[in-house]
Scaffold this motif. Structure first.
Motif, PDB file in Angstrom:
ATOM      1  N   VAL A   1       0.875  -1.156   0.000  1.00 28.23           N
ATOM      2  CA  VAL A   1       0.000   0.000   0.000  1.00 28.23           C
ATOM      3  C   VAL A   1       0.916   1.209   0.000  1.00 28.23           C
ATOM      4  N   GLU A   2       0.936   1.932  -1.101  1.00 18.92           N
ATOM      5  CA  GLU A   2       1.819   3.087  -1.231  1.00 18.92           C
ATOM      6  C   GLU A   2       1.030   4.355  -0.924  1.00 18.92           C
ATOM      7  N   SER A   3       1.618   5.240  -0.104  1.00 14.79           N
ATOM      8  CA  SER A   3       0.868   6.420   0.316  1.00 14.79           C
ATOM      9  C   SER A   3       1.803   7.582   0.593  1.00 14.79           C
ATOM     10  N   PRO A   4       1.293   8.820   0.510  1.00 16.29           N
ATOM     11  CA  PRO A   4       2.086   9.988   0.902  1.00 16.29           C
ATOM     12  C   PRO A   4       2.421   9.946   2.392  1.00 16.29           C
ATOM     13  N   ALA A   5       3.461  10.684   2.776  1.00 16.12           N
ATOM     14  CA  ALA A   5       3.949  10.630   4.150  1.00 16.12           C
ATOM     15  C   ALA A   5       2.907  11.072   5.161  1.00 16.12           C
ATOM     16  N   GLU A   6       2.039  12.016   4.788  1.00 15.46           N
ATOM     17  CA  GLU A   6       1.070  12.556   5.745  1.00 15.46           C
ATOM     18  C   GLU A   6      -0.123  11.636   5.976  1.00 15.46           C
ATOM     19  N   VAL A   7      -0.254  10.579   5.187  1.00 15.36           N
ATOM     20  CA  VAL A   7      -1.386   9.656   5.310  1.00 15.36           C
ATOM     21  C   VAL A   7      -1.012   8.508   6.243  1.00 15.36           C
ATOM     22  N   GLU A   8      -1.881   8.192   7.178  1.00 18.84           N
ATOM     23  CA  GLU A   8      -1.647   7.088   8.104  1.00 18.84           C
ATOM     24  C   GLU A   8      -2.194   5.794   7.512  1.00 18.84           C
ATOM     25  N   VAL A   9      -1.352   4.768   7.447  1.00 15.06           N
ATOM     26  CA  VAL A   9      -1.738   3.451   6.946  1.00 15.06           C
ATOM     27  C   VAL A   9      -1.287   2.404   7.955  1.00 15.06           C
ATOM     28  N   VAL A  10      -2.207   1.584   8.427  1.00 14.41           N
ATOM     29  CA  VAL A  10      -1.849   0.506   9.349  1.00 14.41           C
ATOM     30  C   VAL A  10      -2.466  -0.794   8.852  1.00 14.41           C
TER      31      VAL A  10
ATOM     32  N   GLY B   1      -5.625  -6.793   5.156  1.00 18.81           N
ATOM     33  CA  GLY B   1      -6.359  -5.548   5.031  1.00 18.81           C
ATOM     34  C   GLY B   1      -5.526  -4.364   5.468  1.00 18.81           C
ATOM     35  N   ALA B   2      -6.093  -3.185   5.279  1.00 21.73           N
ATOM     36  CA  ALA B   2      -5.414  -1.952   5.652  1.00 21.73           C
ATOM     37  C   ALA B   2      -6.446  -0.940   6.110  1.00 21.73           C
ATOM     38  N   ALA B   3      -6.082  -0.164   7.123  1.00 19.61           N
ATOM     39  CA  ALA B   3      -6.895   0.961   7.576  1.00 19.61           C
ATOM     40  C   ALA B   3      -6.116   2.232   7.269  1.00 19.61           C
ATOM     41  N   ILE B   4      -6.794   3.182   6.626  1.00 21.85           N
ATOM     42  CA  ILE B   4      -6.132   4.372   6.094  1.00 21.85           C
ATOM     43  C   ILE B   4      -6.838   5.608   6.634  1.00 21.85           C
ATOM     44  N   ARG B   5      -6.059   6.565   7.139  1.00 23.11           N
ATOM     45  CA  ARG B   5      -6.617   7.824   7.630  1.00 23.11           C
ATOM     46  C   ARG B   5      -5.900   8.992   6.966  1.00 23.11           C
ATOM     47  N   VAL B   6      -6.682   9.890   6.365  1.00 17.61           N
ATOM     48  CA  VAL B   6      -6.131  11.093   5.760  1.00 17.61           C
ATOM     49  C   VAL B   6      -6.437  12.249   6.707  1.00 17.61           C
ATOM     50  N   PRO B   7      -5.407  12.869   7.320  1.00 21.60           N
ATOM     51  CA  PRO B   7      -5.639  13.860   8.379  1.00 21.60           C
ATOM     52  C   PRO B   7      -6.414  15.087   7.900  1.00 21.60           C
ATOM     53  N   ALA B   8      -7.140  15.681   8.809  1.00 26.75           N
ATOM     54  CA  ALA B   8      -7.956  16.860   8.518  1.00 26.75           C
ATOM     55  C   ALA B   8      -7.115  17.955   7.879  1.00 26.75           C
ATOM     56  N   GLY B   9      -7.671  18.564   6.818  1.00 25.82           N
ATOM     57  CA  GLY B   9      -7.041  19.708   6.181  1.00 25.82           C
ATOM     58  C   GLY B   9      -5.903  19.394   5.245  1.00 25.82           C
ATOM     59  N   SER B  10      -5.474  18.132   5.157  1.00 24.80           N
ATOM     60  CA  SER B  10      -4.341  17.794   4.299  1.00 24.80           C
ATOM     61  C   SER B  10      -4.782  17.689   2.843  1.00 24.80           C
ATOM     62  N   ALA B  11      -3.850  17.983   1.945  1.00 20.32           N
ATOM     63  CA  ALA B  11      -4.105  17.872   0.512  1.00 20.32           C
ATOM     64  C   ALA B  11      -2.937  17.121  -0.104  1.00 20.32           C
ATOM     65  N   ALA B  12      -3.045  15.807  -0.137  1.00 21.69           N
ATOM     66  CA  ALA B  12      -1.938  14.968  -0.599  1.00 21.69           C
ATOM     67  C   ALA B  12      -1.682  15.189  -2.085  1.00 21.69           C
ATOM     68  N   SER B  13      -0.422  15.421  -2.429  1.00 25.65           N
ATOM     69  CA  SER B  13      -0.067  15.633  -3.832  1.00 25.65           C
ATOM     70  C   SER B  13       0.058  14.319  -4.587  1.00 25.65           C
ATOM     71  N   ASP B  14       0.375  13.241  -3.880  1.00 25.17           N
ATOM     72  CA  ASP B  14       0.495  11.925  -4.498  1.00 25.17           C
ATOM     73  C   ASP B  14      -0.679  11.053  -4.078  1.00 25.17           C
ATOM     74  N   PRO B  15      -1.074  10.107  -4.925  1.00 21.90           N
ATOM     75  CA  PRO B  15      -2.208   9.241  -4.575  1.00 21.90           C
ATOM     76  C   PRO B  15      -1.819   8.135  -3.606  1.00 21.90           C
ATOM     77  N   ILE B  16      -2.828   7.565  -2.967  1.00 23.96           N
ATOM     78  CA  ILE B  16      -2.680   6.305  -2.240  1.00 23.96           C
ATOM     79  C   ILE B  16      -2.897   5.191  -3.257  1.00 23.96           C
ATOM     80  N   ARG B  17      -1.990   4.234  -3.277  1.00 31.90           N
ATOM     81  CA  ARG B  17      -2.106   3.119  -4.217  1.00 31.90           C
ATOM     82  C   ARG B  17      -2.192   1.809  -3.450  1.00 31.90           C
ATOM     83  N   ILE B  18      -3.246   1.052  -3.701  1.00 29.27           N
ATOM     84  CA  ILE B  18      -3.370  -0.286  -3.137  1.00 29.27           C
ATOM     85  C   ILE B  18      -2.995  -1.255  -4.243  1.00 29.27           C
ATOM     86  N   VAL B  19      -1.841  -1.869  -4.086  1.00 29.49           N
ATOM     87  CA  VAL B  19      -1.281  -2.708  -5.142  1.00 29.49           C
ATOM     88  C   VAL B  19      -1.559  -4.184  -4.855  1.00 29.49           C
ATOM     89  N   ASP B  20      -1.028  -4.679  -3.744  1.00 31.11           N
ATOM     90  CA  ASP B  20      -1.182  -6.100  -3.405  1.00 31.11           C
ATOM     91  C   ASP B  20      -1.553  -6.247  -1.934  1.00 31.11           C
TER      92      ASP B  20
END
Length: 378
Positions: A74-83, A120-139
């Motif tokens: 699961v590829e994501s920008p640094a500001e996005v929480e992925v667990v 599985g994965a749980a993903i949280r995008v913090p309030a007010g953030s505007a991620a420049s890169d997408p979250i990618r769910i690959v495998d």
């Protein structure tokens, strides 16, 4: 099918005997066990499955015909929480999600997802953030997968599901007030049997946009449930598919306007060739009190061979009197006049038909990368 290995009751008995998965032990599996004990899985002749042989999918469940990948990407920008969904932090995010985004009684096969869950994965995008890169769910390394996405207030991000192999995937999305999520689902041609559910809740002023791109499978079922649960919520659903050989695609979509002032737009384009089968059942429900709702659904489908099948059924269920709603569905053959126009410009017939199909599907897809994936642009 009574007594066969793929019978719903026999499947329920087998799953109950082996017990639930040990993955994500914090997940409450009680309601799912109860559903199996009540033998409430869809039967072969269930109305919601009239165009898809659910017994064939049960065979995949019983025999594990999908070989999961070994990696977890699961590829994501640094500001996005992925667990990982098994992490106790995922339980906290599940609480943050609030109430479920779908009804188990309406989506009973999700009980199998809970009981057989392996990744599985749980993903949280913090309030007010505007991620420049997408979250990618690959495998994800299991046949039964769960993805939870929470977009906090005024956050913006793009989510891309790359083509992958699974037996069942559940994606839950909550877009909190003012949040925005652009969601791309890419489904490559496949010989597998798979089902998935995307369940979305859009709160006040939130925007959710889905682009579904599919080339069909031996059996592929997509359930999509979107609820406009806050004033001014906006949901846009787009789908394009191109099927050939004997591939199968069943899309069941339900959009629920729960409160006043919501806007939903649904646009679907599909082409079925050879002996393939495409299904689109699209439903719009306007709840009592959901005044000034604005909802449209439009689907157009092409039959590229005499043996192909297309079933398109739009539905409206309206319980408010100050709304704007419309729907339309067409099924037809490739326009010979349009092909003739290309031919008069020196284009051979095969190329002319290809260009016509590409232009037709592009009516639903405004994303260049998505259009390229479907072969709509070079």
């Amino acid at each position: 099918m009574a007594g066969s290995a793929a019978d719903a009751a026999a499947l329920a008995e087998r799953i109950l005997a082996q017990g639930p998965s040990s993955y994500a032990p914090w997940l409450d599996r009680g309601p799912h066990l109860d559903l199996l004990e009540r033998r409430a899985l869809p039967e072969l002749r269930a109305e919601a499955w009239r165009h898809t042989n659910v017994a064939r999918w049960y065979e995949a469940v019983l025999h594990g015909t999908v070989t999961p990948v070994s990696s977890h990407r699961v590829e994501s920008p640094a500001e996005v929480e992925v667990v990982d969904f098994a992490d106790p932090r995922a339980a906290e995010l599940q609480q943050l999600r609030g109430e479920e985004t779908y009804r188990l009684s309406a989506q009973p096969i999700t009980a199998l997802n809970a009981l057989l869950l392996g990744a599985g994965a749980a993903i949280r995008v913090p309030a007010g953030s505007a991620a420049s890169d997408p979250i990618r769910i690959v495998d994800l390394p299991a046949a039964y997968q769960r993805i939870l996405v929470i977009i906090e207030p005024d956050a913006r991000v793009e989510l891309i599901e790359e083509p992958s192999t699974y037996t069942h995937r559940l994606v839950e999305v909550v877009v909190q007030p003012g949040g925005q999520l652009v969601h791309r689902r890419h489904q490559a041609a496949s010989s597998h049997l798979e089902c998935s559910l995307v369940a979305v809740r859009a709160e006040s002023g939130a925007h959710y946009e889905l682009s579904l791109l599919s080339l069909g499978s031996d059996l592929r079922r997509n359930d999509i449930v979107a609820s406009l649960a806050g004033v001014g919520a906006n949901v846009t659903l787009r789908g394009a598919w191109r099927l050939d050989e004997s591939r199968h695609l069943d899309n069941q979509v339900a959009v629920h306007h729960r409160v006043p002032g919501g806007t939903s737009r649904q646009t679907y384009r599909g082409v079925a060739a050879d002996r393939s089968r495409a299904v689109l059942n699209g439903r719009i429900e306007i709840a009592p009190g959901a005044q000034q709702s604005d909802a449209t659904l439009n689907t157009k489908n092409l039959l590229a061979s005499d043996a192909a099948e297309v079933y398109a059924k739009p539905e409206l269920e309206i319980y408010a009197n100050d709304v704007k709603c419309s729907h339309g569905a067409t099924v037809g053959a490739i326009d010979d006049d349009a092909v003739h126009y290309f031919r008069t410009r020196g284009i051979d017939e095969h190329t002319a038909r290809t260009l016509f199909v590409r232009g037709f599907l592009r009516e639903a897809i405004d994303d260049l990368d998505a259009a390229q994936m479907l072969g709509l642009i070079q």
